[in-house]
Design a protein around this motif. Sequence first.
Motif, mmCIF file in Angstrom:
data_model
loop_
_atom_site.group_PDB
_atom_site.id
_atom_site.type_symbol
_atom_site.label_atom_id
_atom_site.label_comp_id
_atom_site.label_asym_id
_atom_site.label_seq_id
_atom_site.Cartn_x
_atom_site.Cartn_y
_atom_site.Cartn_z
ATOM 1 N N LEU A 183 8.202 -2.328 -6.683
ATOM 2 C CA LEU A 183 7.097 -1.684 -6.146
ATOM 3 C C LEU A 183 8.596 -0.610 -4.557
ATOM 4 C CD1 LEU A 183 4.618 -4.115 -5.486
ATOM 5 C CD2 LEU A 183 4.613 -2.037 -6.793
ATOM 6 N N ASN A 184 7.093 0.253 -3.291
ATOM 7 C CA ASN A 184 7.582 0.255 -3.114
ATOM 8 C C ASN A 184 8.337 -0.788 -1.518
ATOM 9 O OD1 ASN A 184 8.792 2.518 -0.917
ATOM 10 N ND2 ASN A 184 6.755 3.460 -0.153
ATOM 11 N N THR A 185 8.259 -1.688 -1.313
ATOM 12 C CA THR A 185 8.580 -2.606 -0.039
ATOM 13 C C THR A 185 8.948 -2.339 0.953
ATOM 14 O OG1 THR A 185 11.257 -3.305 -1.112
ATOM 15 C CG2 THR A 185 9.129 -4.574 -1.897
ATOM 16 N N THR A 186 10.183 -1.290 1.151
ATOM 17 C CA THR A 186 10.607 -0.523 2.234
ATOM 18 C C THR A 186 9.330 -0.446 3.407
ATOM 19 O OG1 THR A 186 10.722 1.399 1.084
ATOM 20 C CG2 THR A 186 12.322 0.798 0.853
ATOM 21 N N ARG A 194 2.758 -3.881 7.508
ATOM 22 C CA ARG A 194 2.394 -5.194 7.449
ATOM 23 C C ARG A 194 1.446 -5.590 7.787
ATOM 24 N NH1 ARG A 194 8.237 -5.661 9.423
ATOM 25 N NH2 ARG A 194 7.525 -6.601 11.056
ATOM 26 N N GLU A 195 0.842 -6.065 8.922
ATOM 27 C CA GLU A 195 -0.268 -6.189 8.685
ATOM 28 C C GLU A 195 -1.404 -5.967 8.442
ATOM 29 O OE1 GLU A 195 -0.150 -5.099 13.635
ATOM 30 O OE2 GLU A 195 0.964 -6.695 13.879
ATOM 31 N N SER A 196 -1.178 -4.776 7.869
ATOM 32 C CA SER A 196 -2.432 -3.869 7.197
ATOM 33 C C SER A 196 -2.086 -4.159 5.865
ATOM 34 C CB SER A 196 -2.014 -2.359 7.015
ATOM 35 O OG SER A 196 -2.426 -1.878 8.154
ATOM 36 N N PHE A 197 -1.106 -4.791 5.327
ATOM 37 C CA PHE A 197 -0.875 -5.352 4.352
ATOM 38 C C PHE A 197 -1.937 -7.125 3.831
ATOM 39 C CE2 PHE A 197 1.603 -7.558 0.883
ATOM 40 C CZ PHE A 197 1.762 -6.823 -0.135
ATOM 41 N N GLU A 198 -1.376 -7.336 5.440
ATOM 42 C CA GLU A 198 -1.733 -9.139 5.430
ATOM 43 C C GLU A 198 -3.406 -9.452 5.471
ATOM 44 O OE1 GLU A 198 0.027 -10.490 8.849
ATOM 45 O OE2 GLU A 198 2.383 -10.414 7.715
ATOM 46 N N GLN A 199 -3.822 -7.952 5.521
ATOM 47 C CA GLN A 199 -5.841 -8.374 5.817
ATOM 48 C C GLN A 199 -5.740 -7.668 4.159
ATOM 49 O OE1 GLN A 199 -6.384 -4.997 8.729
ATOM 50 N NE2 GLN A 199 -6.299 -6.232 10.353
ATOM 51 N N MET A 201 -4.163 -8.155 1.511
ATOM 52 C CA MET A 201 -3.947 -9.098 0.510
ATOM 53 C C MET A 201 -4.562 -10.697 0.994
ATOM 54 S SD MET A 201 -2.232 -10.336 -1.843
ATOM 55 C CE MET A 201 -0.686 -9.503 -2.136
ATOM 56 N N ASP A 202 -5.073 -10.568 2.034
ATOM 57 C CA ASP A 202 -6.431 -11.364 2.721
ATOM 58 C C ASP A 202 -7.588 -11.462 1.965
ATOM 59 O OD1 ASP A 202 -4.351 -13.158 4.082
ATOM 60 O OD2 ASP A 202 -5.150 -12.627 5.620
ATOM 61 N N SER A 203 -8.135 -10.059 2.127
ATOM 62 C CA SER A 203 -9.256 -9.531 1.572
ATOM 63 C C SER A 203 -9.266 -9.809 -0.405
ATOM 64 C CB SER A 203 -9.846 -7.625 1.850
ATOM 65 O OG SER A 203 -10.932 -7.232 1.043
ATOM 66 N N ALA A 204 -8.367 -9.889 -0.552
ATOM 67 C CA ALA A 204 -8.384 -9.722 -2.624
ATOM 68 C C ALA A 204 -8.534 -11.111 -3.004
ATOM 69 C CB ALA A 204 -7.076 -8.876 -3.160
ATOM 70 N N LEU A 205 -7.442 -11.938 -1.471
ATOM 71 C CA LEU A 205 -7.392 -13.867 -2.327
ATOM 72 C C LEU A 205 -9.304 -14.235 -1.794
ATOM 73 C CD1 LEU A 205 -4.056 -13.965 -1.372
ATOM 74 C CD2 LEU A 205 -4.839 -14.181 -3.748
ATOM 75 N N THR A 230 -3.126 -6.164 -5.875
ATOM 76 C CA THR A 230 -3.042 -5.573 -4.546
ATOM 77 C C THR A 230 -1.805 -5.026 -4.244
ATOM 78 O OG1 THR A 230 -4.860 -7.522 -4.448
ATOM 79 C CG2 THR A 230 -4.022 -6.630 -2.513
ATOM 80 N N ALA A 231 -0.601 -5.407 -4.042
ATOM 81 C CA ALA A 231 0.260 -5.031 -3.699
ATOM 82 C C ALA A 231 0.735 -3.937 -4.256
ATOM 83 C CB ALA A 231 1.834 -6.379 -4.075
ATOM 84 N N GLU A 232 0.457 -3.412 -5.940
ATOM 85 C CA GLU A 232 0.354 -2.169 -6.287
ATOM 86 C C GLU A 232 -0.429 -1.179 -5.703
ATOM 87 O OE1 GLU A 232 1.449 -0.572 -10.501
ATOM 88 O OE2 GLU A 232 -0.320 -2.129 -10.208
ATOM 89 N N THR A 233 -1.519 -0.883 -5.676
ATOM 90 C CA THR A 233 -2.267 -0.223 -4.914
ATOM 91 C C THR A 233 -1.496 -0.242 -3.304
ATOM 92 O OG1 THR A 233 -3.937 -1.293 -5.767
ATOM 93 C CG2 THR A 233 -4.216 -0.246 -4.479
ATOM 94 N N TYR A 234 -1.413 -0.757 -2.320
ATOM 95 C CA TYR A 234 -1.390 -0.640 -1.334
ATOM 96 C C TYR A 234 0.099 0.003 -1.015
ATOM 97 C CZ TYR A 234 -0.598 -1.220 3.654
ATOM 98 O OH TYR A 234 -0.467 -1.007 5.284
ATOM 99 N N LEU A 235 1.443 -0.795 -1.703
ATOM 100 C CA LEU A 235 2.789 -0.060 -1.291
ATOM 101 C C LEU A 235 3.115 1.090 -2.684
ATOM 102 C CD1 LEU A 235 4.094 -3.961 -1.277
ATOM 103 C CD2 LEU A 235 3.876 -2.076 0.208
ATOM 104 N N GLY A 236 2.289 1.255 -3.579
ATOM 105 C CA GLY A 236 2.968 1.806 -4.462
ATOM 106 C C GLY A 236 3.926 2.049 -4.939
#
Length: 267
Positions: A183-186, A194-199, A201-205, A230-236
């Motif tokens: 995944l595109n962790t950069t 990071r904040e958007s990703f946390e939101q 992930m919280d919604s998915a969980l 969830t990570a794959e959808t957001y990060l690509g």
Amino acid sequence: MPWPVSDRIMTMSLPLSKDPFATIISVYAPTMTNPDETKEAFYNQLASVLSGIPRTDKLLLIGDFNARIGRENDKCPLVISKHGIGKCNSNGELLLALCSEFELIVTNTMFKQKDERKNTPRSRHRHIIDFIITKCWDKMDIHSTRAMRGANCWTDHQMLWSKVTFRIRQKHNKQGTSKPTKLNTTKLSTISHRESFEQEMDSALAQWEEKENSTPDEEWATLQQVVYNTAETYLGKPDRKHQDWFDPNDQEQKRPSPPESVANQEH
């Protein structure tokens, strides 16, 4: 289908998946009044049956053993848990020796409950002579073992039941397994992402719910899939940057001159 080994031992194998089976052994052991030779012959035959069961198979050894194993689990801590009742007799010693040899545990002693829920004969005396036994490393498959008081059956024993959920260990083929896509962790290098990703992930969980009657392995696999999707959808996927084989900044390479000996031969 059931397979009779003798008039005291019967086996049956149930397929669980492609390879592992659940082997059920039903026994009726000799009583205390039988000669020692009869008891030894029975346990030798039972040991021969246990020796032929593959290690990957699940095992339930059940039946009327006409044996009392007592409550002293310090002598055989791997065979008897902390919740036995009564005292051990000579038949019980034979059974404990067999269980110790094949690393088996008596599930009747695993659960804390009233003695009346453990007592198997229809008698005022509190003791157990009917057992449900399994392999020590599969004891987590057994959720409960107890006697059913008041069951209408034509016998001087109380019906014994156990709640079992077989957990099958999957074989991992290293050559056939596919690794998850990188995944595109950069993208997480900035605070806003990071904040958007946390939101996300919280919604998915928050939407993920545990299923009833599912094993811990199944729940863990589902949780992994939710997190990864969830990570794959957001990060690509990361952008692949292939370096061109031609670099305009490289200086021209001059072909080295041949050695003098070679130059002389050419002329």
